[in-house]
Design a protein around this motif. Structure first.
Motif, PDB file in Angstrom:
ATOM      1  N   ALA A 131      10.132 -31.586  35.524  1.00 53.24           N
ATOM      2  CA  ALA A 131      10.196 -31.738  36.983  1.00 53.24           C
ATOM      3  C   ALA A 131      11.392 -32.595  37.392  1.00 53.24           C
ATOM      4  O   ALA A 131      12.031 -32.339  38.422  1.00 53.24           O
ATOM      5  CB  ALA A 131       8.901 -32.363  37.495  1.00 53.24           C
ATOM      6  N   GLU A 132      11.722 -33.608  36.585  1.00 54.15           N
ATOM      7  CA  GLU A 132      12.897 -34.415  36.862  1.00 54.15           C
ATOM      8  C   GLU A 132      14.184 -33.611  36.667  1.00 54.15           C
ATOM      9  O   GLU A 132      15.166 -33.820  37.378  1.00 54.15           O
ATOM     10  CB  GLU A 132      12.901 -35.659  35.980  1.00 54.15           C
ATOM     11  N   TYR A 133      14.184 -32.699  35.701  1.00 51.29           N
ATOM     12  CA  TYR A 133      15.309 -31.770  35.584  1.00 51.29           C
ATOM     13  C   TYR A 133      15.463 -30.977  36.873  1.00 51.29           C
ATOM     14  O   TYR A 133      16.566 -30.844  37.417  1.00 51.29           O
ATOM     15  CB  TYR A 133      15.076 -30.799  34.427  1.00 51.29           C
ATOM     16  N   ALA A 134      14.351 -30.421  37.348  1.00 50.48           N
ATOM     17  CA  ALA A 134      14.406 -29.610  38.569  1.00 50.48           C
ATOM     18  C   ALA A 134      14.893 -30.437  39.751  1.00 50.48           C
ATOM     19  O   ALA A 134      15.710 -29.977  40.554  1.00 50.48           O
ATOM     20  CB  ALA A 134      13.023 -29.028  38.851  1.00 50.48           C
ATOM     21  N   ARG A 135      14.408 -31.663  39.858  1.00 50.95           N
ATOM     22  CA  ARG A 135      14.841 -32.537  40.962  1.00 50.95           C
ATOM     23  C   ARG A 135      16.324 -32.853  40.877  1.00 50.95           C
ATOM     24  O   ARG A 135      16.989 -33.075  41.896  1.00 50.95           O
ATOM     25  CB  ARG A 135      14.005 -33.826  40.938  1.00 50.95           C
ATOM     26  N   SER A 136      16.871 -32.868  39.671  1.00 49.60           N
ATOM     27  CA  SER A 136      18.285 -33.196  39.483  1.00 49.60           C
ATOM     28  C   SER A 136      19.207 -32.025  39.779  1.00 49.60           C
ATOM     29  O   SER A 136      20.376 -32.233  40.117  1.00 49.60           O
ATOM     30  CB  SER A 136      18.520 -33.669  38.042  1.00 49.60           C
ATOM     31  N   TYR A 137      18.697 -30.798  39.650  1.00 51.30           N
ATOM     32  CA  TYR A 137      19.569 -29.630  39.722  1.00 51.30           C
ATOM     33  C   TYR A 137      19.289 -28.729  40.928  1.00 51.30           C
ATOM     34  O   TYR A 137      20.227 -28.162  41.496  1.00 51.30           O
ATOM     35  CB  TYR A 137      19.420 -28.793  38.446  1.00 51.30           C
ATOM     36  N   LEU A 138      18.037 -28.539  41.308  1.00 56.48           N
ATOM     37  CA  LEU A 138      17.712 -27.555  42.340  1.00 56.48           C
ATOM     38  C   LEU A 138      18.081 -28.037  43.739  1.00 56.48           C
ATOM     39  O   LEU A 138      18.033 -29.239  44.021  1.00 56.48           O
ATOM     40  CB  LEU A 138      16.220 -27.219  42.296  1.00 56.48           C
ATOM     41  N   PHE A 139      18.439 -27.099  44.615  1.00 55.16           N
ATOM     42  CA  PHE A 139      18.739 -27.393  46.026  1.00 55.16           C
ATOM     43  C   PHE A 139      19.829 -28.466  46.138  1.00 55.16           C
ATOM     44  O   PHE A 139      19.729 -29.391  46.947  1.00 55.16           O
ATOM     45  CB  PHE A 139      17.474 -27.829  46.773  1.00 55.16           C
ATOM     46  N   THR A 140      20.842 -28.359  45.334  1.00 49.38           N
ATOM     47  CA  THR A 140      21.989 -29.272  45.169  1.00 49.38           C
ATOM     48  C   THR A 140      21.625 -30.542  44.403  1.00 49.38           C
ATOM     49  O   THR A 140      22.500 -31.290  44.004  1.00 49.38           O
ATOM     50  CB  THR A 140      22.671 -29.662  46.496  1.00 49.38           C
ATOM     51  N   GLY A 141      20.332 -30.802  44.181  1.00 45.99           N
ATOM     52  CA  GLY A 141      19.902 -31.923  43.352  1.00 45.99           C
ATOM     53  C   GLY A 141      19.839 -33.242  44.093  1.00 45.99           C
ATOM     54  O   GLY A 141      20.596 -33.497  45.036  1.00 45.99           O
ATOM     55  N   PHE A 142      18.890 -34.085  43.657  1.00 47.39           N
ATOM     56  CA  PHE A 142      18.795 -35.452  44.176  1.00 47.39           C
ATOM     57  C   PHE A 142      18.118 -36.316  43.110  1.00 47.39           C
ATOM     58  O   PHE A 142      16.930 -36.627  43.193  1.00 47.39           O
ATOM     59  CB  PHE A 142      18.008 -35.500  45.488  1.00 47.39           C
ATOM     60  N   PRO A 143      18.881 -36.726  42.068  1.00 45.03           N
ATOM     61  CA  PRO A 143      18.289 -37.487  40.965  1.00 45.03           C
ATOM     62  C   PRO A 143      18.183 -38.986  41.211  1.00 45.03           C
ATOM     63  O   PRO A 143      18.034 -39.757  40.264  1.00 45.03           O
ATOM     64  CB  PRO A 143      19.247 -37.189  39.807  1.00 45.03           C
ATOM     65  N   TRP A 144      18.278 -39.405  42.438  1.00 49.48           N
ATOM     66  CA  TRP A 144      18.183 -40.830  42.764  1.00 49.48           C
ATOM     67  C   TRP A 144      16.782 -41.334  42.366  1.00 49.48           C
ATOM     68  O   TRP A 144      15.794 -40.631  42.504  1.00 49.48           O
ATOM     69  CB  TRP A 144      18.388 -41.019  44.252  1.00 49.48           C
ATOM     70  N   ALA A 145      16.707 -42.562  41.872  1.00 52.05           N
ATOM     71  CA  ALA A 145      15.436 -43.232  41.526  1.00 52.05           C
ATOM     72  C   ALA A 145      14.785 -42.649  40.285  1.00 52.05           C
ATOM     73  O   ALA A 145      13.562 -42.684  40.156  1.00 52.05           O
ATOM     74  CB  ALA A 145      14.462 -43.200  42.708  1.00 52.05           C
ATOM     75  N   GLN A 146      15.557 -42.135  39.347  1.00 52.84           N
ATOM     76  CA  GLN A 146      14.989 -41.728  38.069  1.00 52.84           C
ATOM     77  C   GLN A 146      14.449 -42.958  37.329  1.00 52.84           C
ATOM     78  O   GLN A 146      14.940 -44.068  37.479  1.00 52.84           O
ATOM     79  CB  GLN A 146      16.047 -41.043  37.209  1.00 52.84           C
ATOM     80  N   PHE A 147      13.456 -42.721  36.472  1.00 50.25           N
ATOM     81  CA  PHE A 147      12.852 -43.832  35.735  1.00 50.25           C
ATOM     82  C   PHE A 147      13.858 -44.528  34.819  1.00 50.25           C
ATOM     83  O   PHE A 147      13.731 -45.725  34.550  1.00 50.25           O
ATOM     84  CB  PHE A 147      11.664 -43.328  34.915  1.00 50.25           C
ATOM     85  N   SER A 148      14.838 -43.818  34.342  1.00 50.91           N
ATOM     86  CA  SER A 148      15.834 -44.424  33.449  1.00 50.91           C
ATOM     87  C   SER A 148      16.604 -45.549  34.127  1.00 50.91           C
ATOM     88  O   SER A 148      17.154 -46.434  33.450  1.00 50.91           O
ATOM     89  CB  SER A 148      16.808 -43.353  32.950  1.00 50.91           C
ATOM     90  N   GLN A 149      16.639 -45.564  35.454  1.00 47.26           N
ATOM     91  CA  GLN A 149      17.415 -46.574  36.173  1.00 47.26           C
ATOM     92  C   GLN A 149      16.805 -47.977  36.062  1.00 47.26           C
ATOM     93  O   GLN A 149      17.494 -48.970  36.287  1.00 47.26           O
ATOM     94  CB  GLN A 149      17.557 -46.168  37.641  1.00 47.26           C
ATOM     95  N   ILE A 150      15.541 -48.069  35.684  1.00 51.12           N
ATOM     96  CA  ILE A 150      14.907 -49.390  35.612  1.00 51.12           C
ATOM     97  C   ILE A 150      15.433 -50.210  34.439  1.00 51.12           C
ATOM     98  O   ILE A 150      15.283 -51.434  34.413  1.00 51.12           O
ATOM     99  CB  ILE A 150      13.371 -49.270  35.496  1.00 51.12           C
ATOM    100  N   TRP A 151      16.084 -49.574  33.449  1.00 42.67           N
ATOM    101  CA  TRP A 151      16.489 -50.253  32.225  1.00 42.67           C
ATOM    102  C   TRP A 151      17.915 -50.798  32.275  1.00 42.67           C
ATOM    103  O   TRP A 151      18.407 -51.306  31.270  1.00 42.67           O
ATOM    104  CB  TRP A 151      16.372 -49.288  31.040  1.00 42.67           C
ATOM    105  N   ILE A 152      18.580 -50.726  33.414  1.00 40.44           N
ATOM    106  CA  ILE A 152      20.015 -50.963  33.468  1.00 40.44           C
ATOM    107  C   ILE A 152      20.423 -52.329  32.921  1.00 40.44           C
ATOM    108  O   ILE A 152      21.486 -52.470  32.325  1.00 40.44           O
ATOM    109  CB  ILE A 152      20.534 -50.780  34.922  1.00 40.44           C
ATOM    110  N   ASP A 153      19.606 -53.347  33.071  1.00 34.26           N
ATOM    111  CA  ASP A 153      19.971 -54.689  32.608  1.00 34.26           C
ATOM    112  C   ASP A 153      19.252 -55.078  31.319  1.00 34.26           C
ATOM    113  O   ASP A 153      19.098 -56.265  31.022  1.00 34.26           O
ATOM    114  CB  ASP A 153      19.692 -55.724  33.698  1.00 34.26           C
ATOM    115  N   THR A 154      18.827 -54.096  30.546  1.00 33.69           N
ATOM    116  CA  THR A 154      18.190 -54.340  29.258  1.00 33.69           C
ATOM    117  C   THR A 154      18.940 -53.564  28.179  1.00 33.69           C
ATOM    118  O   THR A 154      19.655 -52.597  28.473  1.00 33.69           O
ATOM    119  CB  THR A 154      16.719 -53.892  29.264  1.00 33.69           C
TER     120      THR A 154
END
Length: 515
Positions: A131-154
């Motif tokens: 579903a996150e793949y679909a959110r990233s690609y479909l309808f021009t995509g909007f991958p903002w706020a993916q779970f991977s973003q929480i790890w940026i400072d670790t």
């Protein structure tokens, strides 16, 4: 005890867990609460039998998560409150509810796919990542706020170089949901708390994650020496309400000229997106003033240009003589922000993109493009929103020496939006093993090294400039070579394995009954 569909209290619990999980995003960055929210989900799902009910829980979790994490989306509507302010709550509701549909579909699909309870956690992680793949690609995509973003400072963020943002999101889901299933089984089988366990699981999960938080949230390694070339980042801090005001835009232009002329001289000067208020075709006097202030130093700046009746959001490269030596037109535009679908028709009814100052909206450029920037090397331009898309950066026709992003984050306000945008720029640097130059109108302007560390910056809401050495690139990363395809294929194989495993279990059960 099982139920056909979630009660109102369970649906509200799912929404609340989503709100809590969004606290892992910038600027709070409390990643352990994202894991806690995920770990509590199995307790909410366990009594619900039907796929439709599980899908509703997934949608509720997504609604809370996106409404909290993307609350900054109301900011563009506050620029002209009299005209657009009334739209803000509807924009937040429709965006959050629409994105949550992807997650609701994942929960529904996992429940349909995995009829046996022992297969459901794996099925949910697999379907949720798809579903996150679909959110990233479909309808021009909007991958903002993916779970991977929480790890940026670790240190966990370093995995981006290997598996990319979707791969790290997959591991995050697997860790959070697996912990939740483990705690659920432990509580129900060994502590015999009966119907009370769903409400005790969130605090138990948070307590279990407290120790892991201290171990994982370590500071990254010290910054390595840079490459010797110096880049000046210019931040005029022009509020969006004043940016296009004829009585104020000259102030911001003069401010940028003063920062450009300051000594000592760098190797490159970078202004932000739409840094001048004139169309490029009408800005010869402005370009001459910029070249004069730069004193022989190349300058990068954002401008709007007219291409035979079509308007473009453009990055302009002025060489040492002040001549236009390179153009890049933004190709991944913001729907309803920079263009309106069927824009020529919509313009007849007075509907225009928020950010476009000319015509019915911007037209898209041809795609990713690597430009030469004089002595500092070749760079891949990214204009604002384009830094959100890892797969667009991977689609560059060749590997550049660095990434360069110009942006106008004044649209995002001063709360969470600019900080989340900066996080995603840092992720692109880590995924590619490349430094990233970032000039933002109101901040945060930053020099980012190939490991995603900010080596120099100008704070949000401040006017000024900073000179920073451009870090050296690292060798190509595994993710820069493969992109998202390997994980996608593995997820499809995972779906097949779930179906095959269930059929084998069912066949064995039928044979056992006959025996």
């Amino acid at each position: 005890m099982t139920m056909q569909r979630p009660s109102v209290l369970r649906l509200l619990a799912a929404v609340l867990l989503g709100v809590v999980a969004a606290l892992g995003l910038a600027p709070t960055g409390w990643w352990w609460l994202t894991l806690a929210g995920l770990a509590a989900l199995p307790a909410v799902l366990a009594p619900i039998r039907r796929p439709r009910g599980q899908g509703l829980v997934g949608w509720g979790f997504g609604l809370g998560y996106f409404a909290h994490g993307l609350f900054w989306i109301i900011e563009p509507f506050q620029v002209d409150v009299a005209r657009h302010g009334w739209m803000a709550p509807f924009a937040l509701l429709f965006l959050s509810g629409g994105l949550a549909l992807f997650w609701g579909a994942a929960f529904w699909g996992a429940a349909r796919l995995a009829r046996r309870a022992d297969f459901r956690p794996f099925a949910l992680v697999t379907c949720w990542t798809l579903a996150e793949y679909a959110r990233s690609y479909l309808f021009t995509g909007f991958p903002w706020a993916q779970f991977s973003q929480i790890w940026i400072d670790t240190p966990a963020a370093l995995a981006l170089a290997w598996i990319g943002p979707l791969g790290l999101s997959f591991l995050t889901l697997a860790a959070g949901l697996s912990l939740g299933v483990f705690l659920l089984r432990f509580v129900t089988r060994h502590m015999r708390l009966g119907g009370a366990w769903p409400w005790l699981l969130p605090p138990v999960g948070c307590a279990a994650l407290a120790g892991a938080a201290a171990a994982l949230a370590l500071p990254l390694l010290p910054v390595e020496p840079a490459g010797g070339r110096v880049v000046r980042l210019v931040q005029p801090n022009a509020p969006q309400q004043e940016k296009w005001d004829p009585e104020r835009n000259a102030v911001f232009f003069e401010r940028q000229l003063a920062y450009t002329a300051a000594a000592p001289r760098p190797d490159l000067i970078v202004w932000p997106e739409s840094a001048i208020p004139w169309l490029l075709e009408d800005a010869d006097f402005a370009l001459a003033a910029i070249a004069g202030a730069a004193g022989g130093v190349p300058v990068v700046l954002g401008a709007q240009r007219d291409g035979e009746g079509r308007y473009y959001n453009t990055l302009v490269y002025l060489d040492a003589e002040g001549a236009v030596a390179g153009l890049y037109d933004k190709h991944h535009l913001v729907p309803f922000g920079e263009y309106i679908p069927f824009g020529d028709l919509a313009a007849r009814f007075g509907l225009h993109g928020f950010a476009a100052q000319e015509g019915a909206g911007y037209s898209a450029g041809p795609g990713p493009q690597v430009l030469g920037f004089g002595g500092i090397g070749a760079g891949l331009p990214l204009i604002c929103y384009e830094a959100v898309f890892a797969h667009d950066v991977n689609a560059a026709p060749e590997r550049p020496d660095f990434l360069i992003q110009i942006t106008n984050d004044a649209w995002f306000g001063k709360r969470s939006g600019p900080y989340q945008h900066l996080v995603q720029a840092r992720m692109r640097a880590m995924e590619q093993g490349l430094p990233l130059i970032r000039a933002a109108n109101t901040g945060v302007s930053a020099m980012i090294d190939p490991r995603g560390r900010v080596t120099a910056s100008i704070a949000l809401g401040q006017a000024g400039f900073v000179d920073a050495e451009l870090p050296r690139p690292l060798p190509p990363t595994p993710y820069s070579r493969t992109g998202d395809l390997p994980l996608f294929l593995l997820l499809l194989l995972g779906l097949g394995a779930i179906r095959a495993g269930q059929r084998a279990r069912s066949g064995a059960a039928r044979r056992g009954k006959r025996d």
